[in-house]
Write an enzyme that holds these catalytic residues in place. Structure first.
Site, PDB file in Angstrom:
ATOM      1  N   HIS A   1       0.828  -1.216   0.000  1.00 16.53           N
ATOM      2  CA  HIS A   1       0.000   0.000   0.000  1.00 16.53           C
ATOM      3  C   HIS A   1       0.864   1.268   0.000  1.00 16.53           C
ATOM      4  O   HIS A   1       0.501   2.280   0.600  1.00 16.53           O
ATOM      5  CB  HIS A   1      -0.949   0.036   1.198  1.00 16.53           C
ATOM      6  CG  HIS A   1      -1.963  -1.062   1.215  1.00 16.53           C
ATOM      7  ND1 HIS A   1      -3.228  -0.906   0.698  1.00 16.53           N
ATOM      8  CD2 HIS A   1      -1.908  -2.338   1.652  1.00 16.53           C
ATOM      9  CE1 HIS A   1      -3.904  -2.043   0.855  1.00 16.53           C
ATOM     10  NE2 HIS A   1      -3.121  -2.925   1.419  1.00 16.53           N
TER      11      HIS A   1
ATOM     12  N   ASN B   1     -10.254  -2.748   2.585  1.00 16.22           N
ATOM     13  CA  ASN B   1      -9.966  -2.762   1.149  1.00 16.22           C
ATOM     14  C   ASN B   1     -11.240  -2.478   0.359  1.00 16.22           C
ATOM     15  O   ASN B   1     -12.329  -2.445   0.923  1.00 16.22           O
ATOM     16  CB  ASN B   1      -9.424  -4.132   0.733  1.00 16.22           C
ATOM     17  CG  ASN B   1      -7.936  -4.295   1.039  1.00 16.22           C
ATOM     18  OD1 ASN B   1      -7.230  -3.323   1.280  1.00 16.22           O
ATOM     19  ND2 ASN B   1      -7.474  -5.525   1.017  1.00 16.22           N
TER      20      ASN B   1
HETATM   21 FE1  HDE Z   1      -2.460  -4.775   5.384  1.00 16.41          FE
HETATM   22  N1  HDE Z   1      -0.651  -3.988   5.867  1.00 16.41           N
HETATM   23  N2  HDE Z   1      -1.814  -6.597   5.935  1.00 16.41           N
HETATM   24  N3  HDE Z   1      -4.221  -5.611   4.780  1.00 16.41           N
HETATM   25  N4  HDE Z   1      -3.108  -2.993   4.811  1.00 16.41           N
HETATM   26  C1  HDE Z   1      -0.286  -2.722   5.702  1.00 16.41           C
HETATM   27  O1  HDE Z   1       0.875  -1.412   7.257  1.00 16.41           O
HETATM   28  C2  HDE Z   1      -0.730  -6.841   6.659  1.00 16.41           C
HETATM   29  C3  HDE Z   1      -4.556  -6.921   4.857  1.00 16.41           C
HETATM   30  C4  HDE Z   1      -4.370  -2.669   4.411  1.00 16.41           C
HETATM   31  O2  HDE Z   1      -3.229   3.539   4.007  1.00 16.41           O
HETATM   32  C5  HDE Z   1       1.049  -2.429   6.309  1.00 16.41           C
HETATM   33  O3  HDE Z   1       1.242   0.818   7.494  1.00 16.41           O
HETATM   34  C6  HDE Z   1      -0.652  -8.238   7.010  1.00 16.41           C
HETATM   35  C7  HDE Z   1      -5.961  -7.097   4.674  1.00 16.41           C
HETATM   36  C8  HDE Z   1      -4.438  -1.284   4.051  1.00 16.41           C
HETATM   37  O4  HDE Z   1      -1.545   3.370   5.393  1.00 16.41           O
HETATM   38  C9  HDE Z   1       1.423  -3.746   6.976  1.00 16.41           C
HETATM   39  C10 HDE Z   1      -1.752  -8.812   6.436  1.00 16.41           C
HETATM   40  C11 HDE Z   1      -6.460  -5.843   4.482  1.00 16.41           C
HETATM   41  C12 HDE Z   1      -3.156  -0.788   4.263  1.00 16.41           C
HETATM   42  C13 HDE Z   1       0.275  -4.627   6.604  1.00 16.41           C
HETATM   43  C14 HDE Z   1      -2.477  -7.783   5.770  1.00 16.41           C
HETATM   44  C15 HDE Z   1      -5.354  -4.932   4.543  1.00 16.41           C
HETATM   45  C16 HDE Z   1      -2.364  -1.875   4.742  1.00 16.41           C
HETATM   46  C17 HDE Z   1       2.059  -1.860   5.354  1.00 16.41           C
HETATM   47  C18 HDE Z   1      -2.147 -10.267   6.457  1.00 16.41           C
HETATM   48  C19 HDE Z   1      -7.914  -5.442   4.205  1.00 16.41           C
HETATM   49  C20 HDE Z   1      -2.677   0.622   4.012  1.00 16.41           C
HETATM   50  C21 HDE Z   1       2.212  -0.406   5.720  1.00 16.41           C
HETATM   51  C22 HDE Z   1      -2.499 -10.720   7.741  1.00 16.41           C
HETATM   52  C23 HDE Z   1      -8.784  -5.741   5.306  1.00 16.41           C
HETATM   53  C24 HDE Z   1      -2.941   1.515   5.171  1.00 16.41           C
HETATM   54  C25 HDE Z   1       1.407  -0.225   6.897  1.00 16.41           C
HETATM   55  C26 HDE Z   1      -2.546   2.925   4.831  1.00 16.41           C
HETATM   56  C27 HDE Z   1      -1.018  -1.758   5.113  1.00 16.41           C
HETATM   57  C28 HDE Z   1       0.225  -5.900   6.993  1.00 16.41           C
HETATM   58  C29 HDE Z   1      -3.644  -8.026   5.026  1.00 16.41           C
HETATM   59  C30 HDE Z   1      -5.529  -3.526   4.345  1.00 16.41           C
HETATM   60  C31 HDE Z   1       2.787  -4.310   6.627  1.00 16.41           C
HETATM   61  C32 HDE Z   1       0.418  -8.895   7.821  1.00 16.41           C
HETATM   62  C33 HDE Z   1      -6.742  -8.417   4.725  1.00 16.41           C
HETATM   63  C34 HDE Z   1      -5.639  -0.517   3.539  1.00 16.41           C
HETATM   64  O5  HDE Z   1       1.469  -3.609   8.371  1.00 16.41           O
END
Ligand code: HDE
Length: 708
Positions: free
Chosen positions: A88, A161
């Protein structure tokens, strides 16, 4: 001769305060003024006299180490970048408010959901997932939809999302998924694309991703605008009321402008024409007072209702169709203010899935559980300090105090001797509260410690099939076309075959259509599917086209003009477009605009090569006779028309535009057979608005693209 000191500021008018006289490098005099409020200083507040020339031993001599002003400026510049988000990275955000529309105290103690009409501030960031920070906006990708609610009981981050399901069921798989999706590690390409071997190799070996694959291959991953996207919390969460009773919940955002998409060829071209298409669109809409708005909806259900569903509500690869549990609209979000500074706000905002408030709790969804660790951890890396909550954009807007202390970049100045608890020495220090403090729902947990997946998570095909058959024909065609496109970018035949072996478990015709598009001959052997796809009632709510009401609100119409354009016609068109809630942009042979038939100057918004039709939802071609003939010699003007036609847009035109159709190979285009061709002398501007309000001309698609 170039000027000797091109970077020197221009002389300031004599009337300003604090006039100084400076000597430029060429010995010439220039004057600069600064009152105290505008005085340029170092970070220590020392006034700076010259921001253009470093300190030298003589005009042509070496730069001196003692130039603390130079060193401070360059040192700070050297450290301007922070690590971009692992996923993201590319995104854009805006401020706004959330308004509660219903008293939800019966199901949740969340303070911001108690009093209808009450508003709390929000900061909302939209993003793509796979691309790096500088990647283009129209990548075919899931979009992030993250909202920070600054409530009176703390910050609630709903980090969702624009697609309600996910690829995987367990967080432990996430690093592999992302490694496979991002650029190959040896060559660092392709950028912001899933159309490559490693992604599809991983997916073909991950059957639980099949439902998500149907969603990502649909046009949802090429949205028309951030303003026109649905949002989803994805996981099942819990709401908990003041008495401690729990209700399961799925969070949904519904855009007021409805969810809309572009078509693939258009997305590819938008990326070239305006890689910031979504950013710019959001910024400009807010800047011009066209505030995007979403409904906040809940799907709530009890444990008994969850148990009665044919899938597990803890499985993030499943949706609960709206037809089974309807959406309840309980709030609205309006984004009404652009950030003042991209870095300070959009880049430093730290969303954390673990940021919940009293009344909202997690479930055991294993994907969610992993996220509860990941986000805080990633902020430590990105923002470099456990004090990231003190950065203004991350600070709660309610009082917050505890006994955590120190650390890098601590911003506040805690007072007093007592920084521990329990304490008798500090009667004023913050204390816990049994009555109003956050309490976790006391769910009974038992079980052996095992690395297993629940059996109920095992059906990977039923909902993938349900999604595909919930789509309209053009939407299904696009899923097929997207799969053909993506798999055609895979060099390894085994990867393509492995995907076909999965797709056939979703639907045989789907797999055969994709196989035909790939030119695959011979039988497709299905992959093992311990639980084959079952029939589920289609959910029309999952189709974007089926539920899109007609309208042009929030859209853009491009009007191609030349000298001699009919004044009255442009004026009528502009008024009609604006009355329909859209904006009209003028595209002309030069950026200085054109001289109309009546001799007036009509200003241009774009020169032809900077304003291709992919940037607009519908177009009008209003050249003069002479202008039409001249435009036919401009490839960009011909492409303007050809692309508008190929992207199934409604096109209004005057007879003088005929040479453009001819040159574009569209001589056969027939307004009698194509509802999207509006021949202006015969039809009216009102007809154009009606046709354009209906969206794209799907009947035209088989004329411009082979549908497999
Ligand atoms: Fe994320 N995700 N994600 N994700 N995600 C990040 O956090 C992660 C997942 C989502 O505008 C990271 O600040 C793991 C699902 C958004 O700043 C990180 C898993 C959904 C954003 C991270 C998921 C999301 C992130 C990277 C699997 C929808 C952007 C930078 C368990 C429900 C937020 C950060 C923004 C960002 C980890 C799966 C949505 C690395 C480990 C499912 C919208 O922490």
């Amino acid at each position: 001769m170039p000027p000797k000191n091109p970077t020197a500021p221009p002389p300031a008018p004599d009337t300003t305060v604090g006039l100084e006289t400076l000597t430029g490098p060429g010995g010439e005099l220039h004057q600069q003024s600064a009152d105290q409020a505008h005085q340029l200083t170092t970070n220590q507040g020392v006034p700076i006299s010259d921001n253009q020339n470093s300190l030298k031993a003589g005009a042509r001599g070496p730069v001196l180490l003692q130039d603390f002003i130079l060193r401070e400026k360059i040192m700070h510049f050297d450290h301007e970048r922070i690590p971009e988000r692992v996923v993201h990275a590319r995104g854009s955000a805006a401020h706004g408010f959330f308004e509660c529309l219903e008293d939800l105290s019966d199901i949740t103690a969340a303070d911001f959901l108690q009093r209808p009409g009450e508003r709390v501030p929000v900061f909302t960031r939209f993003s793509t997932v796979a691309g790096n920070k500088g990647s283009m906006d129209l990548a075919r990708d899931v979009r992030g939809f993250a909202v920070k609610f600054y409530t009176q009981q703390g910050n609630f981050d709903l980090v969702g999302n624009n697609i309600p399901v996910f690829f995987i069921q367990d967080a432990i798989k996430f690093p592999d998924l992302i490694h496979a999706a991002k650029q190959d590690p040896d060559r660092e390409f392709p950028q912001a694309q899933t159309a490559h071997d490693t992604f599809w190799d991983y997916i073909s070996l991950t059957p639980e991703s099949m439902h998500m694959v149907m969603w990502i291959m649909s046009d949802r991953t090429i949205p028309r605008s951030y303003r026109m996207m649905e949002g989803f919390g994805v996981h099942t969460f819990r709401l908990v009321n003041a008495a401690g009773a729990s209700t399961f919940v799925k969070f949904h955002w519904r855009p007021k402008l409805n969810a809309q998409s572009v078509v693939w060829d258009e997305a590819v071209k938008i990326n070239g024409a305006d890689p910031d298409f979504h950013r710019r669109d959001l910024w400009e809409a807010i800047d011009t007072g066209d505030f995007p708005e979403w409904q906040f909806c809940l799907q709530t259900f009890s444990q008994e209702e969850a148990d009665a569903l044919p899938f597990d509500v803890l499985d993030p690869t499943k949706v609960i169709p709206e037809e089974v549990i309807p959406l309840r609209v309980v709030g609205r979000m309006v984004l009404d203010r652009n950030p003042d500074n991209f870095f300070a706000e959009t880049e430093q905002v730290a969303y954390c899935a673990s940021h919940v408030v009293p009344g909202i709790d997690f479930t055991n969804d294993p994907l969610l559980q992993g996220r509860l660790f990941s986000y805080q951890d990633t902020q430590l890396k990105r923002l470099g300090s456990p004090n990231f909550h003190q950065i203004p954009i991350n600070q709660p807007k309610c009082p917050f105090h505890n006994l955590q202390r120190d650390g890098h970049m601590r911003m506040d100045v805690p007072k007093g001797q007592v920084n521990y608890e329990p304490s008798s020495l500090g009667p004023d220090v913050a204390r816990e509260s049994q009555a109003s403090g956050y309490r976790t729902f006391p769910n009974l947990e038992t079980g052996e410690q095992l690395r297993v997946r629940p059996e109920a998570f095992g059906d990977h095909y039923t909902q993938a099939r349900m999604f595909f058959f919930s789509q309209t024909k053009p939407e299904q065609d696009h899923i097929v076309a997207a799969l053909i496109f993506e798999l055609s970018k895979c060099d390894v035949a085994r990867v393509r075959e492995a995907m076909l072996a999965r797709l056939i478990n979703i639907d045989q015709t789907l797999a055969l259509r994709v196989a035909a598009g790939l030119g695959v001959r011979g039988e497709i052997t299905p992959a093992a599917a311990p639980i084959p796809a079952a029939e589920m009632d289609p959910s029309p709510a999952l189709s974007l086209l089926a539920k899109a009401p007609p309208g042009l609100v929030g859209r853009k119409v491009g009007c191609l003009v030349t000298d001699g354009v009919d004044d009255a016609l442009v004026a009528e068109l502009k008024a009609a477009v604006e009355a329909a809630g859209a904006k009209l942009a003028i595209i002309a042979p030069t950026i200085s605009g054109v001289t109309t038939a009546a001799g007036a100057l009509l200003a241009a918004d774009f020169r032809i090569d900077g304003g291709p039709s992919v940037l607009f939802d519908a177009v009008a071609l209003l050249p003069s006779d002479e202008g039409g003939a001249a435009l036919a010699l401009e490839a960009t003007a011909v492409n303007f028309v050809r692309d508008a036609f190929g992207h199934l847009k409604v096109i209004a035109y005057v007879p003088a535009a005929a040479p453009l159709f001819v040159k574009g190979g569209l001589s056969d285009a027939n307004p009698d057979a194509d509802a999207g061709l509006i021949n202006l002398p015969k039809a009216t501007v009102a007809d154009f608005i009606t046709a354009a309000s209906g969206g794209r001309i799907w009947d035209r698609e088989p004329l411009v693209r082979k549908v497999f």
